[in-house]
Write a protein that holds these residues in place. Sequence first.
Motif, PDB file in Angstrom:
ATOM      1  N   ALA A  61      62.082  -5.244  16.966  1.00 38.12           N
ATOM      2  CA  ALA A  61      61.561  -5.117  15.605  1.00 38.12           C
ATOM      3  C   ALA A  61      62.660  -4.797  14.602  1.00 38.12           C
ATOM      4  O   ALA A  61      62.575  -5.178  13.422  1.00 38.12           O
ATOM      5  N   GLU A  62      63.722  -4.100  15.041  1.00 38.53           N
ATOM      6  CA  GLU A  62      64.798  -3.746  14.111  1.00 38.53           C
ATOM      7  C   GLU A  62      65.597  -4.965  13.650  1.00 38.53           C
ATOM      8  O   GLU A  62      66.308  -4.895  12.641  1.00 38.53           O
ATOM      9  N   ALA A  63      65.495  -6.091  14.362  1.00 34.31           N
ATOM     10  CA  ALA A  63      66.283  -7.276  14.024  1.00 34.31           C
ATOM     11  C   ALA A  63      65.565  -8.225  13.079  1.00 34.31           C
ATOM     12  O   ALA A  63      66.204  -9.121  12.511  1.00 34.31           O
ATOM     13  N   PHE A  64      64.252  -8.054  12.886  1.00 31.66           N
ATOM     14  CA  PHE A  64      63.524  -8.993  12.034  1.00 31.66           C
ATOM     15  C   PHE A  64      63.893  -8.890  10.556  1.00 31.66           C
ATOM     16  O   PHE A  64      63.904  -9.909   9.854  1.00 31.66           O
ATOM     17  N   PRO A  65      64.207  -7.711   9.992  1.00 36.24           N
ATOM     18  CA  PRO A  65      64.713  -7.711   8.601  1.00 36.24           C
ATOM     19  C   PRO A  65      65.982  -8.536   8.435  1.00 36.24           C
ATOM     20  O   PRO A  65      66.147  -9.235   7.427  1.00 36.24           O
ATOM     21  N   ALA A  66      66.892  -8.479   9.407  1.00 40.96           N
ATOM     22  CA  ALA A  66      68.102  -9.295   9.329  1.00 40.96           C
ATOM     23  C   ALA A  66      67.766 -10.781   9.402  1.00 40.96           C
ATOM     24  O   ALA A  66      68.388 -11.612   8.718  1.00 40.96           O
ATOM     25  N   LEU A  67      66.765 -11.147  10.207  1.00 39.87           N
ATOM     26  CA  LEU A  67      66.373 -12.547  10.305  1.00 39.87           C
ATOM     27  C   LEU A  67      65.769 -13.046   9.000  1.00 39.87           C
ATOM     28  O   LEU A  67      66.048 -14.164   8.549  1.00 39.87           O
ATOM     29  N   ARG A  68      64.944 -12.200   8.361  1.00 39.46           N
ATOM     30  CA  ARG A  68      64.360 -12.600   7.073  1.00 39.46           C
ATOM     31  C   ARG A  68      65.423 -12.678   5.987  1.00 39.46           C
ATOM     32  O   ARG A  68      65.388 -13.568   5.128  1.00 39.46           O
ATOM     33  N   ASP A  69      66.389 -11.742   6.002  1.00 38.03           N
ATOM     34  CA  ASP A  69      67.478 -11.806   5.025  1.00 38.03           C
ATOM     35  C   ASP A  69      68.308 -13.066   5.209  1.00 38.03           C
ATOM     36  O   ASP A  69      68.748 -13.699   4.235  1.00 38.03           O
ATOM     37  N   TRP A  70      68.528 -13.454   6.469  1.00 33.80           N
ATOM     38  CA  TRP A  70      69.291 -14.682   6.710  1.00 33.80           C
ATOM     39  C   TRP A  70      68.544 -15.905   6.204  1.00 33.80           C
ATOM     40  O   TRP A  70      69.168 -16.813   5.630  1.00 33.80           O
ATOM     41  N   LEU A  71      67.230 -15.952   6.391  1.00 36.90           N
ATOM     42  CA  LEU A  71      66.459 -17.103   5.927  1.00 36.90           C
ATOM     43  C   LEU A  71      66.474 -17.181   4.405  1.00 36.90           C
ATOM     44  O   LEU A  71      66.577 -18.274   3.826  1.00 36.90           O
ATOM     45  N   ALA A  72      66.383 -16.027   3.718  1.00 39.00           N
ATOM     46  CA  ALA A  72      66.470 -16.029   2.261  1.00 39.00           C
ATOM     47  C   ALA A  72      67.858 -16.486   1.795  1.00 39.00           C
ATOM     48  O   ALA A  72      67.982 -17.243   0.818  1.00 39.00           O
ATOM     49  N   TRP A  73      68.901 -16.030   2.491  1.00 34.22           N
ATOM     50  CA  TRP A  73      70.259 -16.483   2.157  1.00 34.22           C
ATOM     51  C   TRP A  73      70.408 -17.980   2.390  1.00 34.22           C
ATOM     52  O   TRP A  73      71.060 -18.688   1.599  1.00 34.22           O
ATOM     53  N   TYR A  74      69.812 -18.491   3.451  1.00 34.87           N
ATOM     54  CA  TYR A  74      69.903 -19.923   3.748  1.00 34.87           C
ATOM     55  C   TYR A  74      69.227 -20.743   2.654  1.00 34.87           C
ATOM     56  O   TYR A  74      69.755 -21.776   2.224  1.00 34.87           O
ATOM     57  N   ASP A  75      68.053 -20.292   2.192  1.00 37.75           N
ATOM     58  CA  ASP A  75      67.331 -21.051   1.161  1.00 37.75           C
ATOM     59  C   ASP A  75      68.082 -21.039  -0.165  1.00 37.75           C
ATOM     60  O   ASP A  75      68.007 -22.007  -0.934  1.00 37.75           O
ATOM     61  N   GLU A  76      68.777 -19.948  -0.477  1.00 36.30           N
ATOM     62  CA  GLU A  76      69.516 -19.881  -1.734  1.00 36.30           C
ATOM     63  C   GLU A  76      70.869 -20.568  -1.658  1.00 36.30           C
ATOM     64  O   GLU A  76      71.448 -20.899  -2.685  1.00 36.30           O
ATOM     65  N   ARG A  77      71.372 -20.757  -0.451  1.00 33.44           N
ATOM     66  CA  ARG A  77      72.707 -21.341  -0.300  1.00 33.44           C
ATOM     67  C   ARG A  77      72.739 -22.803  -0.698  1.00 33.44           C
ATOM     68  O   ARG A  77      73.714 -23.285  -1.282  1.00 33.44           O
ATOM     69  N   HIS A  78      71.703 -23.533  -0.412  1.00 35.56           N
ATOM     70  CA  HIS A  78      71.673 -24.967  -0.691  1.00 35.56           C
ATOM     71  C   HIS A  78      70.253 -25.339  -1.075  1.00 35.56           C
ATOM     72  O   HIS A  78      69.337 -25.217  -0.266  1.00 35.56           O
ATOM     73  N   LEU A  79      70.068 -25.770  -2.324  1.00 35.03           N
ATOM     74  CA  LEU A  79      68.740 -26.121  -2.811  1.00 35.03           C
ATOM     75  C   LEU A  79      68.281 -27.422  -2.170  1.00 35.03           C
ATOM     76  O   LEU A  79      68.988 -28.432  -2.211  1.00 35.03           O
ATOM     77  N   THR A  80      67.109 -27.404  -1.576  1.00 34.19           N
ATOM     78  CA  THR A  80      66.532 -28.595  -0.956  1.00 34.19           C
ATOM     79  C   THR A  80      65.078 -28.730  -1.382  1.00 34.19           C
ATOM     80  O   THR A  80      64.455 -27.775  -1.837  1.00 34.19           O
ATOM     81  N   ALA A  81      64.560 -29.914  -1.233  1.00 36.35           N
ATOM     82  CA  ALA A  81      63.149 -30.173  -1.513  1.00 36.35           C
ATOM     83  C   ALA A  81      62.358 -30.125  -0.213  1.00 36.35           C
ATOM     84  O   ALA A  81      62.906 -30.326   0.877  1.00 36.35           O
ATOM     85  N   ALA A  82      61.085 -29.845  -0.342  1.00 34.84           N
ATOM     86  CA  ALA A  82      60.216 -29.830   0.832  1.00 34.84           C
ATOM     87  C   ALA A  82      60.043 -31.251   1.363  1.00 34.84           C
ATOM     88  O   ALA A  82      60.198 -32.235   0.635  1.00 34.84           O
ATOM     89  N   GLN A  83      59.742 -31.337   2.631  1.00 35.41           N
ATOM     90  CA  GLN A  83      59.532 -32.646   3.254  1.00 35.41           C
ATOM     91  C   GLN A  83      58.403 -33.394   2.548  1.00 35.41           C
ATOM     92  O   GLN A  83      57.311 -32.875   2.358  1.00 35.41           O
TER      93      GLN A  83
END
Length: 560
Positions: A189-211
């Motif tokens: 459970a302690e690792a899930f905040p890091a996983l969510r932060d990584w996903l937010a960083w990934y979405d902001e790193r490169h703007l993409t459109a939904a499928q």
Amino acid sequence: MASITSWTRLEPRARTGDLRPSLEAQVHDPAWMLARQWQLGEFLGDDAGTPVWVRVRGHADRITRYRPGPATGPGTDYDGHTPLQAMAEAEPSGLRATSADLRSGAETGQHLLRLLRSCAAPAQAVTEAVALLLDDFPLGLTGAEGTDDPATARYLTVLRGKVPDGHALASALHTTPPTPGEPGWGLPAEAFPALRDWLAWYDERHLTAAQGQEAWDPRRLEHCFSVGLRETGAQSTLTAPAYQGGELDWTDFTAGGDTGLAATVNRETLLSTTFPVPVRFPGMPARRYWEFEDAHTHLGGIEAAPSDLARMLVAEFATVYGNDWYLVPLEVPVGSLTTLTSVVVGDTFSSELGGPTLLPTPGAGNGDAHWSLHRLSTDDGGRRTGLFVPPVTVSALESDPIEEVLLARDEGANQAWAIERSVPTPVGGTLDRSRTAPILQPTPSMPGSTATYRLMTDIPAHWLPLLPVESRPGSHVLRLGRLDGPDGRPLQPLGRLLNPTVPGAYDLYAEEVPREGITLTRAHRYARTADGRGLLWTARQARPGRGESSSALRFDHLEE
């Protein structure tokens, strides 16, 4: 009788040695000048007052919905922070061609490992979870493509089995959001905040459109999208039907009615009282009597043919009516359609004429009062009053093209070609296909003859034919054909521009490939938003080509 030894010269002689009275241009008979003004009717003018103050009232309706493509539907919410051109040009997330972007996938995977190893979770549990991630999302190519590239082989040798593929992991997390217990990989459970932060960083790193939500129309080689706003009791839709990419402006939009975007009300009332200033432009006559004018713009030297009506109107405005125009500044919010409800002018004659003057609403009067600028075209051929300021970036940094395709006509072969000039490599480089593509050489020969019979002449493998197909009676499209390679298998395009997002044939409207051709490019763009955030996206753009091309294609050819 003319003489070469004498001549006559006229010289001015001042009565006094002081030139100041002549430069003052004194009027010795003011009554005469007043009489001439009375005879010419200048005292009867009712618009001779100079404006002193201007009060402008209006409202600005912000756009609140965005919908890509020509399809109908409610679209998505739009907050105004992301530039419209970036949203329209962004490619779909997880878009894969014949080769994957290994470098960015490895970089995002490495960042995830750094976040997981620095979190408060037990080290042993993180190590076991990382091993499962490496098994579920291995870094590599989807097929055998690119394995013959030495740089790709070396890259995979170093990183394979050490970092996960960030693109594949992000695609899985978008499908199933990270929550404790889902997905697994043994993460505590302690690792899930890091996983969510990584996903937010990934979405902001490169703007993409939904499928399935991309605005690019591969059959028209342009972007199409709509935005919606809600005025008082009415829905309005502004559509960009043929945005070519690059710079987005209000001229790319047309106004329409309610198309089901279901926009919400977001109105801002505008009220401004300012001092008007005269309009200034290069070449304008000087206001002072003895002021020397700038000679960089020579309006008197304008040459115009009888059909150049617009040029003559500009020259007449500049020389005759230039001092009758005033500039009234008004700040409007970005991403809104501004409509003026009233414009009140107070001039130097207001007290004698009974007070300030209420001007007609722009575009609603008759004659000259019907004229207005920056009016949007409507779907029925009319004009829509209002100023639309789209939320766009002022300037964006653009990389060199990572992919380039030339669509050209070939009159000798009586067909069109899609020429892949450069494509991206799996490790983030660019491959020049004109230097690496093999030459197709079908060389059947006749026994006992010195001549070689060729069913067709040599064609480079990066020249893909565009064959005309009748989609419906009287209408033709250009369909991307296939050539067989040396091993007998059909050659496929290596880039993304010639690979449709929807599986199937790639069809292109025939009128989209003119005689001068079309150059399609993909490039990375980076810009700053209004709130200072960095924004990166990959954009496609269609530019004019370089003229016709010749493939030297011949059939049933004999070579000695």
